[in-house]
Design an enzyme around this catalytic site. Structure first.
Site, PDB file in Angstrom:
ATOM      1  N   GLY A 179       0.788  -1.225   0.000  1.00  0.00           N
ATOM      2  CA  GLY A 179       0.000   0.000   0.000  1.00  0.00           C
ATOM      3  C   GLY A 179       0.821   1.277   0.000  1.00  0.00           C
ATOM      4  O   GLY A 179       0.355   2.327  -0.444  1.00  0.00           O
ATOM      5  N   ASP A 180       2.055   1.200   0.492  1.00  0.00           N
ATOM      6  CA  ASP A 180       2.949   2.369   0.506  1.00  0.00           C
ATOM      7  C   ASP A 180       4.376   1.862   0.321  1.00  0.00           C
ATOM      8  O   ASP A 180       5.242   2.086   1.167  1.00  0.00           O
ATOM      9  CB  ASP A 180       2.796   3.143   1.815  1.00  0.00           C
ATOM     10  CG  ASP A 180       3.492   4.505   1.769  1.00  0.00           C
ATOM     11  OD1 ASP A 180       3.840   4.958   0.664  1.00  0.00           O
ATOM     12  OD2 ASP A 180       3.701   5.104   2.841  1.00  0.00           O
ATOM     13  N   PHE A 181       4.599   1.200  -0.804  1.00  0.00           N
ATOM     14  CA  PHE A 181       5.879   0.525  -1.056  1.00  0.00           C
ATOM     15  C   PHE A 181       6.934   1.541  -1.486  1.00  0.00           C
ATOM     16  O   PHE A 181       7.288   1.657  -2.664  1.00  0.00           O
ATOM     17  CB  PHE A 181       5.702  -0.559  -2.123  1.00  0.00           C
ATOM     18  CG  PHE A 181       6.823  -1.560  -2.159  1.00  0.00           C
ATOM     19  CD1 PHE A 181       6.718  -2.765  -1.475  1.00  0.00           C
ATOM     20  CD2 PHE A 181       7.990  -1.307  -2.868  1.00  0.00           C
ATOM     21  CE1 PHE A 181       7.753  -3.696  -1.514  1.00  0.00           C
ATOM     22  CE2 PHE A 181       9.026  -2.231  -2.917  1.00  0.00           C
ATOM     23  CZ  PHE A 181       8.908  -3.423  -2.228  1.00  0.00           C
ATOM     24  N   CYS A 182       7.404   2.306  -0.507  1.00  0.00           N
ATOM     25  CA  CYS A 182       8.459   3.284  -0.714  1.00  0.00           C
ATOM     26  C   CYS A 182       9.730   2.794  -0.027  1.00  0.00           C
ATOM     27  O   CYS A 182       9.674   1.980   0.897  1.00  0.00           O
ATOM     28  CB  CYS A 182       8.042   4.641  -0.151  1.00  0.00           C
ATOM     29  SG  CYS A 182       6.521   5.288  -0.905  1.00  0.00           S
ATOM     30  N   ASN A 185      10.176   2.146   3.723  1.00  0.00           N
ATOM     31  CA  ASN A 185       9.286   1.157   4.331  1.00  0.00           C
ATOM     32  C   ASN A 185       9.710  -0.280   4.076  1.00  0.00           C
ATOM     33  O   ASN A 185       9.049  -1.214   4.528  1.00  0.00           O
ATOM     34  CB  ASN A 185       7.860   1.356   3.829  1.00  0.00           C
ATOM     35  CG  ASN A 185       7.262   2.660   4.320  1.00  0.00           C
ATOM     36  OD1 ASN A 185       7.703   3.211   5.320  1.00  0.00           O
ATOM     37  ND2 ASN A 185       6.262   3.160   3.610  1.00  0.00           N
TER      38      ASN A 185
END
Length: 262
Positions: A179-182, A185
């Protein structure tokens, strides 16, 4: 000032600590020797993070849950510290071939999670409803959007962008999504994925959600957006080569634009 429960106080004792200021989250993250305490305002996302982390304990390398406390306005999540370093650490940024290979493996690990009994939905139905709430309540952070998203050659406003997203929603290829694959993370240790953090938006979603944000994060980190250091000679398209896929640029643009409303 935060008021910690006796349970959490006993678990952290008198350990030394530091504050983590990496990332865009408005949560308070306190780093101990082998633990992390995340303090967030009570919200659907913060409560979801705790629930989905419980579900993932035997499925992916995620932090172990040591304690969870909830007050009227705050959630306190004490968890084990993920080993290794963020994937945006200098040692990995200086080796882009290795970095992108590991990130591609990290995406594939997520997609291998069996979603047949997963109840955590973050499909476009849910995401667009959340985006609508953010727009209607003036929660869109206009100081942290891409320069070209709004303005003369972009969208007139968050409302205009939301309308476009609803009208142009793509077909979804459903997998388990971070969902927030930065890069901050995803943690790496040596030549392997050592953990995923910040799972408040994790659940069943289109696989291009993670691909798009991974691609954007690679570009931003190598361009030096979050620090003064730029890394030369990086070609972000190698992500697609490592994944052995043809880039769907329409979907990549769509999910990057959708993220502007969060």
């Amino acid at each position: 000032m935060f008021i910690l429960s006796d349970k959490i106080k006993n678990l952290i004792g008198n350990e030394s600590f530091s504050y983590d200021d990496v990332g865009m989250s408005d949560s308070t993250v306190i780093i101990f020797i082998d633990k992390v305490l995340k303090i967030q305002t009570v919200s659907e996302e913060s409560e979801h993070e705790y629930e989905v982390m419980k579900w993932l304990q035997d499925k992916l390398p995620v932090p172990g849950i040591l304690a969870y406390e909830k007050t009227d306005d705050k959630n306190y999540l004490l968890m084990t510290k993920v080993p290794g370093e963020m994937s945006c650490a200098d040692q990995y940024m200086r080796n882009p071939e290795q970095l992108v290979n590991l990130l591609a493996e990290g995406l594939k690990m997520l997609w291998k999670v069996d979603i047949s009994n997963c109840t955590y939905m973050h499909r476009l139905d849910e995401k667009l409803q959340m985006a609508k709430y953010n727009v209607q309540n003036n929660l869109v952070d206009m100081d942290n959007v891409e320069l070209e998203t709004f303005g003369e050659n972009g969208f007139q406003s968050p409302e205009h962008l939301l309308k476009w997203l609803i009208t142009n929603r793509p077909e979804e290829e459903l997998v388990f999504s971070h969902g927030d694959f930065c890069l901050p993370n995803v943690f790496l240790s040596g030549k392997k994925i050592s953990g995923y953090i910040d799972l408040g938006r994790a659940g069943i979603a289109d696989r291009w959600q993670d691909i798009a944000l991974c691609y954007r994060s690679l570009l931003h980190n190598f361009e030096g957006k979050y620090c003064d250091k730029k890394y030369q000679g990086f070609r972000a398209d190698i992500l697609f080569e490592k994944l052995d896929i043809v880039p769907d640029w329409d979907k990549i643009r769509y999910y990057i634009l959708l993220d502007e409303l969060f």
